[in-house]
Design a protein around this motif. Sequence first.
Motif, short mmCIF file in Angstrom:
data_model
loop_
_atom_site.label_atom_id
_atom_site.label_comp_id
_atom_site.label_asym_id
_atom_site.label_seq_id
_atom_site.Cartn_x
_atom_site.Cartn_y
_atom_site.Cartn_z
N UNK A 148 98.50 -48.35 -56.69
CA UNK A 148 97.69 -47.27 -56.11
C UNK A 148 98.02 -47.20 -54.62
N UNK A 149 98.33 -46.00 -54.15
CA UNK A 149 98.73 -45.80 -52.74
C UNK A 149 97.60 -45.11 -51.98
N UNK A 150 96.93 -45.84 -51.10
CA UNK A 150 95.87 -45.26 -50.28
C UNK A 150 94.50 -45.74 -50.71
N UNK A 162 100.36 -51.51 -44.97
CA UNK A 162 101.47 -51.36 -45.92
C UNK A 162 101.59 -49.88 -46.27
N UNK A 163 102.68 -49.27 -45.81
CA UNK A 163 102.83 -47.81 -45.90
C UNK A 163 103.84 -47.42 -46.96
N UNK A 164 103.44 -46.50 -47.82
CA UNK A 164 104.40 -45.92 -48.77
C UNK A 164 105.49 -45.22 -47.99
N UNK A 165 106.75 -45.54 -48.29
CA UNK A 165 107.86 -44.85 -47.66
C UNK A 165 108.47 -43.86 -48.66
N UNK A 166 108.72 -44.34 -49.89
CA UNK A 166 109.36 -43.48 -50.88
C UNK A 166 109.00 -43.94 -52.29
N UNK A 213 109.24 -45.40 -61.15
CA UNK A 213 109.06 -46.77 -61.62
C UNK A 213 108.60 -47.73 -60.52
N UNK A 214 108.34 -47.18 -59.35
CA UNK A 214 107.89 -48.07 -58.27
C UNK A 214 107.86 -47.36 -56.94
N UNK A 215 107.69 -48.16 -55.89
CA UNK A 215 107.60 -47.61 -54.54
C UNK A 215 108.41 -48.46 -53.57
N UNK A 216 108.88 -47.84 -52.52
CA UNK A 216 109.34 -48.64 -51.38
C UNK A 216 108.29 -48.50 -50.30
N UNK A 217 108.01 -49.61 -49.64
CA UNK A 217 106.95 -49.62 -48.62
C UNK A 217 107.47 -50.29 -47.36
N UNK A 218 106.73 -50.07 -46.29
CA UNK A 218 106.98 -50.80 -45.07
C UNK A 218 105.71 -51.62 -44.82
N UNK A 219 105.86 -52.96 -44.91
CA UNK A 219 104.68 -53.81 -44.76
C UNK A 219 104.79 -54.53 -43.42
N UNK A 220 103.92 -54.19 -42.48
CA UNK A 220 104.04 -54.70 -41.11
C UNK A 220 105.47 -54.51 -40.61
N UNK A 221 106.08 -53.39 -40.98
CA UNK A 221 107.43 -53.09 -40.50
C UNK A 221 108.55 -53.64 -41.38
N UNK A 222 108.20 -54.47 -42.37
CA UNK A 222 109.24 -55.06 -43.23
C UNK A 222 109.38 -54.22 -44.51
N UNK A 223 110.59 -53.76 -44.85
CA UNK A 223 110.75 -52.96 -46.07
C UNK A 223 110.68 -53.82 -47.34
N UNK A 224 109.95 -53.32 -48.35
CA UNK A 224 109.83 -54.01 -49.64
C UNK A 224 109.96 -52.98 -50.74
#
Length: 567
Positions: free
Chosen positions: A12-14, A231-235, A244-255
């Motif tokens: 869930x995003x947000x 933790x921000x949704x990027x794509x 099938x998933x998300x890419x996020x930036x968590x404290x600036x680190x991509x996951x």
Amino acid sequence: GIADGATFDVIVVGAGAGGMLAANRAHDLGLSVLLIEKSDRFGGTSAVSGGAIWVPCNDDLGARDDRAKALDYLRTCTKGQVADEKLAAYVDNAAPMVRYTADKVGLGFKAVMEYPDYYPDRPGALPGGRTMDPDAVDGADLGEDFYSLREPYALMRLFGRISMTVSEARAITTKKAGWPLVVAKVIARYWADLGWRLKTKRDRRLAMGNALAGGLLRGLVRRRVTRVLNTRLVDLVRDGEGVTGVTVSRDGVPLTLKARRGVILAAGGFERNQGMREQYLPGPTSETWSVTPFPNNTGDAIRAGRTAGAALEFMDLAWWAPTMRLPSRHTPNTETRVGMFMERGWPGSVIVNRLGQRFVNEAISYNDFGYAMIDDNGKTGANTPCWMVFDATFRKKYVVGGLMPGMLEPDRSLPPEWFDTVLYRAETVGELAGKIGVPAAALAATVARMNGFARTGKDTEFGRGDNVYDRYFGDRFVSPNPCLGPIEKAPFYAVRVDLGDIGTKGGLKTDARARVLDEAGRPIAGLYAIGNCSGSVMAASYPGAGGTLGPAMTFGYVAVNDIAAAR
Ligand code: FAD
């Protein structure tokens, strides 16, 4: 924490009310769930809101409401722009969502019987009871997570500090019988809570939007649902046609994070994105006019969904609200925005465009007031902003945006630099017109006409005070019309009114099951959207108080049910 490549059933995003409701529900239906939140607090705009939800056919209403009536009303409100199936999904799932939240998440709601629907004259409207107010929540139940909940706005609390429920706030602002006792109780409860006050000034009793967000967050705490801040949704990650998933930036680190069963986008609108505002909303427009928390809702989920092939709808719409600026008393060069939700219906005021002319019944809902500003600007080019004008009697008795009534906060207690920059003041209507740049003769004529309406009790121009909604925001001690009073006692005042919002409402197009649709109208597998990042089930309308949070939560409930059913 969460590791790169971590896998969940649902992401869930947000973490507004819709997202947190969905995360609770997913856990309860046996799904593993991750909730990601961009900012450093849970709660979103939902946490600073009034917390009301609009729930047709709720249990408190009993026989006063029924499915056909509610659907009829929504059909007239949405004017054929929303599929019947989706309207029906709302009517059929809103009350079950409330029952679930009360019984399983532990957050109850009560219908506000005197709060009318916003278009009381339309077929299927009710004079009250579809709007529900969350029960107060004990912040102590949240443990350390109390501090991870977004704080309510100072202006929605007594003395900027003590929380009030919608009913308490209403009793106080309308001076209902027994209101001084309500004030005394609210204050006594706060001061008596000595142990808590030694820990923090923040009121332990959560009310309004903070009760809503706090109650849902408490559910997540008790369930130990994995939830991460900053933790921000990027794509979105796509596999063939599906998500099938998300890419996020968590404290600036991509996951990269994987979702086996679905991603639910609940990341709010684009009201804080100036570029998107200029691209989509009627101009002129400014993100600073919004009363939502700065700066999180920048349309990230809408853009990610678009990249994944989603269709968009209603991008030119917002949940409009007239707003005014209020400089900070404490921090130089900072200011807040305040919504003007109730003052427009009180007697002794008028709102004019920059030609000095009225353009609408001032007492209509804040959303429709916004549309009226847009329409009038289209016709005259002299609106957005417009001006609220009132006299000394009004100033003494009523709240105006962030200005307390003069009897509590007289002019001499306001910072001198506010005069003629925020609160314009003059000894005559003509002098006031000069200060705000409106033709003096036109303003004088408008005021004279309003004073005539105040005497007869009949606004023959726009019908202010003619229906139950207007009168809900009137002053019941004033007759013959509780929404009309003379503007005659010096000094005269004016406040600039901007076309603000409490969120945008256009976004990813979804179906009755909250599935995101592509341009061909086919659902994108694994992708759901709810709340203000999705095209609103209400189209351009605002059916009643709670008309934005009700759908965000209801379609959160619907989305998770759909994911769980698709085994
Ligand atoms: P939000 O509650 O704003 O939640 C979205 C969350 O997503 C935020 O926490 C945000 O930080 C996060 N986010 C954004 N981008 C990302 C990203 N890229 N990655 C991860 N997270 C992200 N409505 C009602 O129905 N009833 C009311 O009584 C009411 N009163 C209001 C009073 C005020 C003063 C205001 C300002 C609004 C009010 N509203 C009310 C409107 C209502 O609060 C909003 O429409 C509603 O909160 C929107 O819910 P949402 O879940 O879509 O967005």
